[in-house]
Write a protein that holds these residues in place. Structure first.
Motif, PDB file in Angstrom:
ATOM      1  N   LEU A 157     -12.888 -24.848 -20.537  1.00 19.60           N
ATOM      2  CA  LEU A 157     -11.369 -25.092 -20.984  1.00 19.60           C
ATOM      3  C   LEU A 157     -11.623 -24.818 -22.237  1.00 19.60           C
ATOM      4  O   LEU A 157     -10.444 -23.713 -22.901  1.00 19.60           O
ATOM      5  N   TYR A 158     -12.330 -25.209 -23.215  1.00 18.11           N
ATOM      6  CA  TYR A 158     -12.166 -24.652 -24.905  1.00 18.11           C
ATOM      7  C   TYR A 158     -12.604 -22.968 -24.992  1.00 18.11           C
ATOM      8  O   TYR A 158     -11.727 -22.623 -25.528  1.00 18.11           O
ATOM      9  N   SER A 159     -13.781 -22.521 -24.143  1.00 18.48           N
ATOM     10  CA  SER A 159     -14.061 -21.225 -24.061  1.00 18.48           C
ATOM     11  C   SER A 159     -13.069 -20.449 -23.684  1.00 18.48           C
ATOM     12  O   SER A 159     -12.775 -19.257 -24.042  1.00 18.48           O
ATOM     13  N   GLY A 160     -12.518 -20.957 -22.612  1.00 20.86           N
ATOM     14  CA  GLY A 160     -11.406 -20.351 -21.724  1.00 20.86           C
ATOM     15  C   GLY A 160     -10.147 -20.003 -22.314  1.00 20.86           C
ATOM     16  O   GLY A 160      -9.280 -18.961 -22.832  1.00 20.86           O
ATOM     17  N   ARG A 161      -9.725 -20.925 -23.974  1.00 24.63           N
ATOM     18  CA  ARG A 161      -8.801 -20.601 -24.280  1.00 24.63           C
ATOM     19  C   ARG A 161      -9.103 -19.653 -25.426  1.00 24.63           C
ATOM     20  O   ARG A 161      -8.387 -18.989 -26.021  1.00 24.63           O
ATOM     21  N   ILE A 162     -10.002 -19.814 -25.438  1.00 25.70           N
ATOM     22  CA  ILE A 162     -10.459 -18.795 -27.177  1.00 25.70           C
ATOM     23  C   ILE A 162     -10.837 -17.775 -26.539  1.00 25.70           C
ATOM     24  O   ILE A 162     -10.098 -16.775 -26.691  1.00 25.70           O
TER      25      ILE A 162
ATOM     26  N   ASP B 139      -9.023 -16.257 -24.388  1.00 25.11           N
ATOM     27  CA  ASP B 139      -7.720 -15.796 -24.092  1.00 25.11           C
ATOM     28  C   ASP B 139      -7.388 -15.383 -25.451  1.00 25.11           C
ATOM     29  O   ASP B 139      -6.617 -14.322 -25.131  1.00 25.11           O
ATOM     30  N   GLN B 140      -7.461 -15.833 -25.934  1.00 20.13           N
ATOM     31  CA  GLN B 140      -7.186 -15.383 -27.412  1.00 20.13           C
ATOM     32  C   GLN B 140      -8.198 -14.800 -27.955  1.00 20.13           C
ATOM     33  O   GLN B 140      -7.159 -13.623 -28.690  1.00 20.13           O
TER      34      GLN B 140
END
Length: 162
Positions: A33-38, A40-41
């Motif tokens: 989830l954390y790396s997915g957000r990064i 995505d950015q």
């Protein structure tokens, strides 16, 4: 006791392994989830930069076209090629004198240049270098953003001092 390999019983050992596996799965989920957000950015930023790059490339292309249209209408450089049987120092001196004759042409619009007048300035002209007279014969010239002269230099005639 020989059967017991660890200090834990079989039930406790399975419980510990299950807790450990649940911890790994939970950690992997949060990491995803954390790396997915990064990620995505980063994808959004890459797309923005791609669009910006495309816009700037188009702008550069338009500016280059305008610059090339502007640049081609003016004399930017004067090339002088000599056909002469003299040493390099004399050739350099002849080129310098010819450049002095043509100095006013740099930066002029091509449409303003009169080829017949240029021919008269160079063709059949006599140049004195180190007490020797050289006759210039204009073979041909090319008028574009680079003005090119191809000149044949006649054999030297020695000037007599009075």
């Amino acid at each position: 006791m020989l059967n017991s390999f660890l200090v834990f019983t079989k039930k406790e050992f399975i419980y510990i392994i299950v807790i450990f596996l649940l911890g790994i799965i939970t950690g992997a989920t949060f990491l995803n989830l954390y790396s997915g957000r990064i990620i995505d950015q980063l994808i959004l930023e890459r797309n923005e930069l791609t669009v910006k790059n495309r816009e700037q490339s188009e702008q550069i292309k338009q500016l280059e076209e305008k610059f090339n249209r502007f640049r081609k209408t003016f004399i930017n450089k004067i090339n002088i090629e000599l056909d002469a049987d003299v040493n390099k120092h004399t050739q350099q001196a002849i080129k310098t004198k010819i450049s002095d004759l043509l100095a006013g042409l740099m930066g002029k619009e091509i449409e303003e240049i009169d080829p017949l007048l240029l021919k008269d300035v160079i063709h059949q002209r006599f140049i004195i270098i180190e007490d020797k007279t050289y006759q210039l014969e204009l073979l041909y010239m090319v008028i574009s953003d680079q003005l090119s002269f191809y000149i044949k230099v006649g054999p030297p005639k020695v000037e007599e001092k009075e």
